[in-house]
Motif scaffolding. Structure first.
Motif, PDB file in Angstrom:
ATOM      1  N   ASP A  28     -15.992   0.278  15.701  1.00  0.00           N
ATOM      2  CA  ASP A  28     -14.811   0.443  16.558  1.00  0.00           C
ATOM      3  C   ASP A  28     -14.119  -0.873  16.872  1.00  0.00           C
ATOM      4  N   VAL A  29     -14.211  -1.832  15.980  1.00  0.00           N
ATOM      5  CA  VAL A  29     -13.523  -3.115  16.150  1.00  0.00           C
ATOM      6  C   VAL A  29     -12.310  -3.116  15.217  1.00  0.00           C
ATOM      7  N   THR A  30     -11.123  -3.137  15.812  1.00  0.00           N
ATOM      8  CA  THR A  30      -9.903  -3.042  15.016  1.00  0.00           C
ATOM      9  C   THR A  30      -9.802  -4.175  14.007  1.00  0.00           C
ATOM     10  N   LEU A  31     -10.156  -5.380  14.428  1.00  0.00           N
ATOM     11  CA  LEU A  31     -10.034  -6.535  13.541  1.00  0.00           C
ATOM     12  C   LEU A  31     -11.007  -6.470  12.373  1.00  0.00           C
ATOM     13  N   PHE A  32     -12.075  -5.681  12.503  1.00  0.00           N
ATOM     14  CA  PHE A  32     -13.021  -5.539  11.409  1.00  0.00           C
ATOM     15  C   PHE A  32     -12.714  -4.312  10.555  1.00  0.00           C
ATOM     16  N   GLY A  33     -11.567  -3.692  10.782  1.00  0.00           N
ATOM     17  CA  GLY A  33     -11.234  -2.451  10.087  1.00  0.00           C
ATOM     18  C   GLY A  33     -11.329  -2.594   8.577  1.00  0.00           C
ATOM     19  N   MET A  34     -11.908  -1.581   7.956  1.00  0.00           N
ATOM     20  CA  MET A  34     -12.031  -1.558   6.502  1.00  0.00           C
ATOM     21  C   MET A  34     -10.887  -0.734   5.915  1.00  0.00           C
ATOM     22  N   GLU A  35     -10.430  -1.120   4.757  1.00  0.00           N
ATOM     23  CA  GLU A  35      -9.435  -0.333   4.048  1.00  0.00           C
ATOM     24  C   GLU A  35      -9.922  -0.072   2.633  1.00  0.00           C
ATOM     25  N   VAL A  36      -9.512   1.041   2.088  1.00  0.00           N
ATOM     26  CA  VAL A  36      -9.902   1.418   0.733  1.00  0.00           C
ATOM     27  C   VAL A  36      -8.728   1.176  -0.197  1.00  0.00           C
ATOM     28  N   ASP A  37      -8.984   0.445  -1.258  1.00  0.00           N
ATOM     29  CA  ASP A  37      -7.967   0.199  -2.276  1.00  0.00           C
ATOM     30  C   ASP A  37      -8.164   1.237  -3.376  1.00  0.00           C
ATOM     31  N   PRO A  38      -7.379   2.314  -3.379  1.00  0.00           N
ATOM     32  CA  PRO A  38      -7.602   3.411  -4.336  1.00  0.00           C
ATOM     33  C   PRO A  38      -6.989   3.111  -5.693  1.00  0.00           C
ATOM     34  N   PRO A  39      -7.184   4.002  -6.655  1.00  0.00           N
ATOM     35  CA  PRO A  39      -6.602   3.801  -7.992  1.00  0.00           C
ATOM     36  C   PRO A  39      -5.077   3.768  -7.926  1.00  0.00           C
ATOM     37  N   ASN A  40      -4.486   3.242  -8.977  1.00  0.00           N
ATOM     38  CA  ASN A  40      -3.034   3.181  -9.060  1.00  0.00           C
ATOM     39  C   ASN A  40      -2.440   4.576  -9.157  1.00  0.00           C
ATOM     40  N   ASP A  41      -1.242   4.702  -8.653  1.00  0.00           N
ATOM     41  CA  ASP A  41      -0.518   5.967  -8.736  1.00  0.00           C
ATOM     42  C   ASP A  41      -0.315   6.339 -10.207  1.00  0.00           C
ATOM     43  N   GLY A  42      -0.617   7.584 -10.550  1.00  0.00           N
ATOM     44  CA  GLY A  42      -0.442   8.046 -11.917  1.00  0.00           C
ATOM     45  C   GLY A  42      -1.658   7.859 -12.811  1.00  0.00           C
ATOM     46  N   THR A  43      -2.793   7.393 -12.231  1.00  0.00           N
ATOM     47  CA  THR A  43      -4.011   7.218 -13.015  1.00  0.00           C
ATOM     48  C   THR A  43      -4.630   8.575 -13.334  1.00  0.00           C
ATOM     49  N   TYR A  44      -5.261   8.685 -14.506  1.00  0.00           N
ATOM     50  CA  TYR A  44      -5.908   9.930 -14.912  1.00  0.00           C
ATOM     51  C   TYR A  44      -7.398   9.877 -14.609  1.00  0.00           C
ATOM     52  N   PHE A  45      -7.885  10.910 -13.917  1.00  0.00           N
ATOM     53  CA  PHE A  45      -9.302  11.092 -13.672  1.00  0.00           C
ATOM     54  C   PHE A  45      -9.628  12.565 -13.890  1.00  0.00           C
ATOM     55  N   GLY A  46     -10.726  12.828 -14.554  1.00  0.00           N
ATOM     56  CA  GLY A  46     -11.116  14.214 -14.779  1.00  0.00           C
ATOM     57  C   GLY A  46     -10.066  15.015 -15.508  1.00  0.00           C
ATOM     58  N   GLU A  47      -9.360  14.350 -16.441  1.00  0.00           N
ATOM     59  CA  GLU A  47      -8.326  14.981 -17.257  1.00  0.00           C
ATOM     60  C   GLU A  47      -7.108  15.408 -16.436  1.00  0.00           C
ATOM     61  N   CYS A  48      -6.978  14.888 -15.214  1.00  0.00           N
ATOM     62  CA  CYS A  48      -5.825  15.183 -14.360  1.00  0.00           C
ATOM     63  C   CYS A  48      -5.169  13.877 -13.933  1.00  0.00           C
ATOM     64  N   ARG A  49      -3.868  13.924 -13.793  1.00  0.00           N
ATOM     65  CA  ARG A  49      -3.155  12.761 -13.273  1.00  0.00           C
ATOM     66  C   ARG A  49      -3.122  12.840 -11.757  1.00  0.00           C
ATOM     67  N   TRP A  50      -3.359  11.697 -11.109  1.00  0.00           N
ATOM     68  CA  TRP A  50      -3.396  11.629  -9.654  1.00  0.00           C
ATOM     69  C   TRP A  50      -2.181  10.858  -9.153  1.00  0.00           C
ATOM     70  N   ASP A  51      -1.432  11.457  -8.247  1.00  0.00           N
ATOM     71  CA  ASP A  51      -0.247  10.828  -7.677  1.00  0.00           C
ATOM     72  C   ASP A  51      -0.379  10.737  -6.159  1.00  0.00           C
ATOM     73  N   VAL A  52       0.113   9.640  -5.606  1.00  0.00           N
ATOM     74  CA  VAL A  52       0.125   9.477  -4.151  1.00  0.00           C
ATOM     75  C   VAL A  52       1.122  10.455  -3.551  1.00  0.00           C
ATOM     76  N   SER A  53       0.690  11.200  -2.544  1.00  0.00           N
ATOM     77  CA  SER A  53       1.589  12.150  -1.892  1.00  0.00           C
ATOM     78  C   SER A  53       1.979  11.694  -0.492  1.00  0.00           C
ATOM     79  N   SER A  54       1.161  10.856   0.139  1.00  0.00           N
ATOM     80  CA  SER A  54       1.513  10.327   1.456  1.00  0.00           C
ATOM     81  C   SER A  54       0.623   9.134   1.764  1.00  0.00           C
ATOM     82  N   TRP A  55       1.038   8.350   2.746  1.00  0.00           N
ATOM     83  CA  TRP A  55       0.228   7.216   3.165  1.00  0.00           C
ATOM     84  C   TRP A  55       0.588   6.848   4.596  1.00  0.00           C
TER      85      TRP A  55
END
Length: 229
Positions: free
Chosen positions: A100-127
């Motif tokens: 619960d320390v804001t300054l220690f907050g972790m963020e996840v760097d996900p795959p690039n928009d349009g990357t294929y995983f599991g034979e499907c293309r993944w697109d960012v829908s919101s952030w």
């Protein structure tokens, strides 16, 4: 000769009548039926994917054991016959708040928009973001109606506002700068100390068991607060 010509004329007339009758019968007969081409409705499905986490070198090693190495996520697909659209379950990557320390907050760097995983293309829908730091990103599928089982998605976890510095961490968010050492914290602010600055500093002190803050914090001053032993 005359008789032969009469015979030829009769044969010609008969041939014409046969052709006409054939055309008339064809027009009066049953019409040919065409089979409509239908697109099969995609079948609903449920499956699971695995999110694999890789930790950035800025994250202290002693913290990493508290973070997950992998996460199993269920995904599904359904087809609405009422409105004729596809319904995908979203994949959401969220920032972890470390103690619960804001300054220690972790963020996840996900795959690039349009990357294929599991034979499907993944697109960012919101952030959602804060100070240009993405702490929640939602993905949806595109161009497929099935996700291959056993799909793995690698993501990188990093600290949002802190970097290793000397024997501690140097954290900076907006105009607040905080150094977290082994026995104390040092902090200063560019301009006035905003109410959220005080709250963020108190979160660090509460985590380490530090002393109370001065009632008034002056801009441009550097403060050192020891941790309680």
């Amino acid at each position: 000769m005359k008789r032969r010509m009469e015979m030829s004329h009769k044969l010609f007339v008969l041939s014409v009548l046969v052709v006409i009758s054939t055309i008339v019968l064809s027009a009066c007969g049953p019409s040919a039926t065409t089979t409509p081409i239908t697109t099969p409705i995609p079948q609903p499905f449920e499956t699971g994917i695995t999110i694999l986490y890789k930790f950035d070198e800025d994250i202290p090693v002693k913290w990493q054991w508290e973070l997950p190495r992998y996460e199993l996520v269920g995904v599904s697909f359904d087809y609405s016959t009422e409105y004729e659209y596809w319904v995908w379950s979203p994949i959401i990557f969220r920032m972890w708040e470390y103690a619960d320390v804001t300054l220690f907050g972790m963020e996840v760097d996900p795959p690039n928009d349009g990357t294929y995983f599991g034979e499907c293309r993944w697109d960012v829908s919101s952030w959602m973001s804060d100070d240009d730091t993405f702490y929640e990103i939602t993905y949806k599928f595109r161009y497929c109606t099935q996700v291959a089982g056993g799909t793995e998605i690698p993501v990188e976890v990093r600290m949002a506002y802190c970097k290793p510095y000397e024997d501690g961490l140097l954290c900076q968010k907006q105009g607040l700068k905080v150094f977290v050492g082994e026995e104390y914290i040092t902090f200063s602010a560019e301009g006035n100390f905003l109410p959220e600055y005080r709250e963020w500093i108190l979160e660090v002190l509460n985590y380490y068991g530090g002393s109370e803050l001065p009632v008034v914090l002056q801009p441009g001053w550097s403060y050192t607060i020891p941790f309680n032993k």
